[in-house]
Design a protein around this motif. Structure first.
Motif, PDB file in Angstrom:
ATOM      1  N   ARG A   1      10.962 -43.287 -14.556  1.00  0.00           N
ATOM      2  CA  ARG A   1       9.995 -43.415 -13.461  1.00  0.00           C
ATOM      3  C   ARG A   1       8.667 -43.938 -14.025  1.00  0.00           C
ATOM      4  O   ARG A   1       8.268 -43.624 -15.139  1.00  0.00           O
ATOM      5  CB  ARG A   1       9.835 -42.081 -12.720  1.00  0.00           C
ATOM      6  CG  ARG A   1       9.167 -40.975 -13.528  1.00  0.00           C
ATOM      7  CD  ARG A   1       7.702 -40.890 -13.232  1.00  0.00           C
ATOM      8  NE  ARG A   1       7.033 -39.929 -14.084  1.00  0.00           N
ATOM      9  CZ  ARG A   1       6.451 -40.234 -15.235  1.00  0.00           C
ATOM     10  NH1 ARG A   1       6.517 -41.474 -15.703  1.00  0.00           N
ATOM     11  NH2 ARG A   1       5.815 -39.327 -15.948  1.00  0.00           N
TER      12      ARG A   1
ATOM     13  N   PRO B   1       8.087 -33.713  -5.046  1.00  0.00           N
ATOM     14  CA  PRO B   1       7.065 -34.703  -4.706  1.00  0.00           C
ATOM     15  C   PRO B   1       7.021 -35.029  -3.214  1.00  0.00           C
ATOM     16  O   PRO B   1       5.951 -35.343  -2.692  1.00  0.00           O
ATOM     17  CB  PRO B   1       7.462 -35.930  -5.531  1.00  0.00           C
ATOM     18  CG  PRO B   1       8.325 -35.409  -6.619  1.00  0.00           C
ATOM     19  CD  PRO B   1       9.044 -34.227  -6.041  1.00  0.00           C
TER      20      PRO B   1
ATOM     21  N   ASP C   1       5.967 -33.705 -11.118  1.00  0.00           N
ATOM     22  CA  ASP C   1       6.657 -34.764 -11.859  1.00  0.00           C
ATOM     23  C   ASP C   1       7.972 -34.288 -12.476  1.00  0.00           C
ATOM     24  O   ASP C   1       8.094 -34.189 -13.697  1.00  0.00           O
ATOM     25  CB  ASP C   1       5.707 -35.273 -12.951  1.00  0.00           C
ATOM     26  CG  ASP C   1       6.160 -36.595 -13.565  1.00  0.00           C
ATOM     27  OD1 ASP C   1       7.056 -37.236 -12.986  1.00  0.00           O
ATOM     28  OD2 ASP C   1       5.598 -36.969 -14.603  1.00  0.00           O
TER      29      ASP C   1
ATOM     30  N   PRO D   1       2.603 -39.985 -11.290  1.00  0.00           N
ATOM     31  CA  PRO D   1       3.929 -40.606 -11.386  1.00  0.00           C
ATOM     32  C   PRO D   1       4.301 -41.374 -10.127  1.00  0.00           C
ATOM     33  O   PRO D   1       3.868 -41.032  -9.021  1.00  0.00           O
ATOM     34  CB  PRO D   1       4.848 -39.394 -11.577  1.00  0.00           C
ATOM     35  CG  PRO D   1       4.147 -38.294 -10.839  1.00  0.00           C
ATOM     36  CD  PRO D   1       2.677 -38.529 -11.058  1.00  0.00           C
ATOM     37  N   ASP D   2       5.121 -42.381 -10.297  1.00  0.00           N
ATOM     38  CA  ASP D   2       5.622 -43.170  -9.177  1.00  0.00           C
ATOM     39  C   ASP D   2       6.904 -42.526  -8.659  1.00  0.00           C
ATOM     40  O   ASP D   2       8.013 -43.012  -8.891  1.00  0.00           O
ATOM     41  CB  ASP D   2       5.888 -44.611  -9.622  1.00  0.00           C
ATOM     42  CG  ASP D   2       6.284 -45.510  -8.468  1.00  0.00           C
ATOM     43  OD1 ASP D   2       6.015 -45.151  -7.310  1.00  0.00           O
ATOM     44  OD2 ASP D   2       6.878 -46.579  -8.728  1.00  0.00           O
ATOM     45  N   ASN D   3       6.747 -41.421  -7.948  1.00  0.00           N
ATOM     46  CA  ASN D   3       7.916 -40.699  -7.445  1.00  0.00           C
ATOM     47  C   ASN D   3       7.775 -40.301  -5.980  1.00  0.00           C
ATOM     48  O   ASN D   3       8.478 -39.416  -5.499  1.00  0.00           O
ATOM     49  CB  ASN D   3       8.175 -39.457  -8.305  1.00  0.00           C
ATOM     50  CG  ASN D   3       7.006 -38.472  -8.302  1.00  0.00           C
ATOM     51  OD1 ASN D   3       6.050 -38.632  -7.543  1.00  0.00           O
ATOM     52  ND2 ASN D   3       7.079 -37.461  -9.150  1.00  0.00           N
ATOM     53  N   GLY D   4       6.847 -40.957  -5.273  1.00  0.00           N
ATOM     54  CA  GLY D   4       6.619 -40.654  -3.863  1.00  0.00           C
ATOM     55  C   GLY D   4       5.448 -39.730  -3.606  1.00  0.00           C
ATOM     56  O   GLY D   4       5.063 -39.520  -2.450  1.00  0.00           O
TER      57      GLY D   4
ATOM     58  N   GLY E   1      10.536 -35.884 -12.918  1.00  0.00           N
ATOM     59  CA  GLY E   1      11.160 -36.961 -13.675  1.00  0.00           C
ATOM     60  C   GLY E   1      10.404 -37.353 -14.932  1.00  0.00           C
ATOM     61  O   GLY E   1      10.666 -38.426 -15.496  1.00  0.00           O
TER      62      GLY E   1
ATOM     63  N   THR F   1      11.582 -39.704 -17.973  1.00  0.00           N
ATOM     64  CA  THR F   1      12.627 -40.633 -17.548  1.00  0.00           C
ATOM     65  C   THR F   1      12.004 -42.006 -17.319  1.00  0.00           C
ATOM     66  O   THR F   1      10.873 -42.271 -17.709  1.00  0.00           O
ATOM     67  CB  THR F   1      13.303 -40.133 -16.263  1.00  0.00           C
ATOM     68  OG1 THR F   1      12.367 -40.201 -15.175  1.00  0.00           O
ATOM     69  CG2 THR F   1      13.762 -38.694 -16.419  1.00  0.00           C
TER      70      THR F   1
END
Length: 241
Positions: free
Chosen positions: A75, A43, A68, A90-93, A70, A73
């Motif tokens: 996230r 990401p 994604d 996703p909130d992963n950057g 993750g 999980t």
């Protein structure tokens, strides 16, 4: 318009399954493959690539982004509204660089959940329905809840972020204020700048400013990735001559 940005690659059933969901949710909305070979499981690199491509999106577009590693999980699923465009994923950057460079950015938690939510394919089961809902003119409040977001620095990435089929290596660096004769250290080699491929001899490695405004390492009539042994994530150093 709905734009897809994923690391799925061109093969397999995944893009088709997401497109089926989008066609059901927003049948009158065109779906465009912005990029489907983003750096796999990365990401951070993909975030800089996405930010470079974002200015070409029409206002009111919805970007469905799935890089994604993750998935399944803890996230969070998020939505970003930046410069009148929606980004769902996703909130992963993945959307952090877009948010940092936007004139206006608001973050939301995706609160809606489908009856069927697999642990391994949120792109199809969660993100695509939300993207289709927004693209079709649905009320954001039915799916989203405002959230606070930490400030993200607008920093370039001094590394390779993408390698295309020709072996050209795109970096996360924007050479807007560099001197014209700046060099890049890549794989322990000092590379000069050239304006075009034809400005150097065949087989010669160099760097140039690509059409997205990023520094890119290339070889005239050859593969920079092969000649220099480059992969996504390799460091890049800028030096004045």
């Amino acid at each position: 318009m709905i734009a897809l940005f994923t690391d799925f690659g061109p093969h397999g059933p995944y893009l088709g399954q997401m497109r089926l969901v989008l066609a059901g949710c927003a049948p009158d909305c065109p779906v465009v493959d912005l990029l489907n070979d983003a750096p796999a499981f990365d990401p951070a690199a993909s975030a800089h690539l996405l930010a470079a491509l974002t200015p070409d999106l029409p206002r009111a577009s919805v970007l469905l982004g799935v890089v994604d590693p993750g998935v399944g999980t803890h996230r969070a699923p998020v939505a970003l509204q930046a410069n009148e465009r929606w980004y769902i994923g996703p909130d992963n950057g993945l959307f952090d660089v877009v948010a940092a460079r936007a004139e206006q950015a608001s973050w939301y938690d995706i609160t809606w959940r489908p009856d069927r939510l697999s642990t391994s394919f949120h792109g199809r089961d969660l993100f695509a329905p939300v993207a289709g809902h927004l693209a079709g003119g649905g009320d954001p409040a039915q799916r989203l809840a405002p959230r606070a977001a930490a400030a993200v620095a607008d920093a370039d990435r001094s590394a390779v972020i993408y390698i295309d089929d020709y072996g050209n290596a795109m970096t996360g660096l924007r050479p807007r204020t560099w001197p014209a004769d700046a060099r890049l250290i890549v794989a322990e080699r000092h590379l000069p700048r050239a304006e075009t491929f034809g400005a150097v001899a065949p087989g010669e490695a160099f760097w140039y400013v690509n059409s997205l405004g990023l520094a890119e390492v290339a070889v005239n009539q050859g593969s920079a990735a092969d000649q220099l042994g480059l992969t996504v994530g390799d460091p890049i150093t800028v030096v004045d001559p």
